[in-house]
Design an enzyme around this catalytic site. Sequence first.
Site, short mmCIF file in Angstrom:
data_model
loop_
_atom_site.label_atom_id
_atom_site.label_comp_id
_atom_site.label_asym_id
_atom_site.label_seq_id
_atom_site.Cartn_x
_atom_site.Cartn_y
_atom_site.Cartn_z
N ARG A 157 33.43 44.55 55.87
CA ARG A 157 33.78 44.84 54.62
C ARG A 157 33.61 43.71 53.43
NH1 ARG A 157 38.17 47.04 57.58
NH2 ARG A 157 37.98 49.06 57.15
N LYS A 181 41.80 45.58 56.42
CA LYS A 181 42.97 46.36 55.34
C LYS A 181 44.39 46.70 55.77
CE LYS A 181 40.08 49.32 52.63
NZ LYS A 181 39.40 51.30 52.74
N HIS A 252 28.32 47.66 50.89
CA HIS A 252 28.70 48.11 52.16
C HIS A 252 27.93 49.33 52.52
CE1 HIS A 252 33.06 49.60 52.87
NE2 HIS A 252 32.34 51.24 53.40
N ARG A 255 27.38 47.87 55.92
CA ARG A 255 28.11 48.21 56.88
C ARG A 255 27.71 49.80 57.31
NH1 ARG A 255 34.00 47.51 58.30
NH2 ARG A 255 35.00 49.44 58.06
N HIS A 278 38.81 50.26 61.99
CA HIS A 278 38.71 52.05 62.00
C HIS A 278 39.98 52.02 63.01
CE1 HIS A 278 35.63 53.10 59.54
NE2 HIS A 278 36.51 51.81 58.86
N TYR A 287 42.62 51.87 71.07
CA TYR A 287 41.28 50.61 71.03
C TYR A 287 42.13 49.64 72.02
CZ TYR A 287 39.86 51.83 67.05
OH TYR A 287 39.86 52.77 65.86
#
Length: 316
Positions: A157, A181, A252, A255, A278, A287
């Site tokens: 990002r 984020k 973006h 990305r 994500h 993950y």
Amino acid sequence: MKSEEKSTNKERQALIIRKYQQYLKLEKSFSANTLNAYQADLEKLLHFLEGENIGVLDVTLDDLQRFAAGLHDIGIHPRSQARILSGIKSFFHFLVIADYLEGDPSELLEGPKIGFKLPEVLTVEEIDRIIETVDMDKKEGQRNRAILETLYSCGLRVSELCNLKLSDLYFDEGFIKVEGKGSKQRLVPISPRAIKEIKYWLIDRNLGKIKTGFEDYVFLARWGNNISRIMVFHLIKELAEKAGITKNISPHTFRHSFATHLLEGGANLRAIQSMLGHESIATTEIYTHIDRNMLRSEIIEHHPRNIKYHKEQGIH
């Protein structure tokens, strides 16, 4: 015993796929191009299933929905999502008519709403053109080149790029640490090409002005503080215009292009999601089983500019 069983299952799966290809060629009379497209889309699912340790004859609707959610999650265009899912439905239809399965798990699988608009995706050639447009005679030329390589190499990002710190660079291991984020940190593989461009930039950076409090930031503006999102946005707009690209693009876009090119190149969907930072909408801790070395090899081996770089360097 387990390895023998696994080997037998793989052989059986390979046989099923060969029969499916014959079915498309002989019964559906598909052209070579269409056959290749169907095969490429099926391989995306097979790669996903392999990572989840699920055999093709054990697939459930839930598995397919997680795969479809993953395509949406990494920003694949709805039309491309619809095409991939259409190919997958064709495969499961074949498994039913060929008596491999009693029921079709893809029957209730819904495609995306085509009206949903995502940012443009650049081709590999367009990204090359934008990067080549950077004026290396300018003082900030090397910095700008390193910015673009890092954006596209790591799928960051723009805020993650602007806040990247020197203390987050683990070049010997081939990773950078990124804060995404919600202050969530993740390790992201970085390509040899991007590492090389950043190292060149650091030589220039250390000769320039650095404001107090900004000593640890990788990418600095002329006046010595870290670059801003607006600055990166304007840089990309300006370079795209110079490169003759008329698409409406932003940082973006790099990305989205990164994710699309990796998926089209055969990288694992889970690895791409992990790279982008994500969370899957279908599961929570997905993950934990992704080994860091596997993640790095997945991304580095399937990234188009890395493949090109290795050819240029004579690395096999």
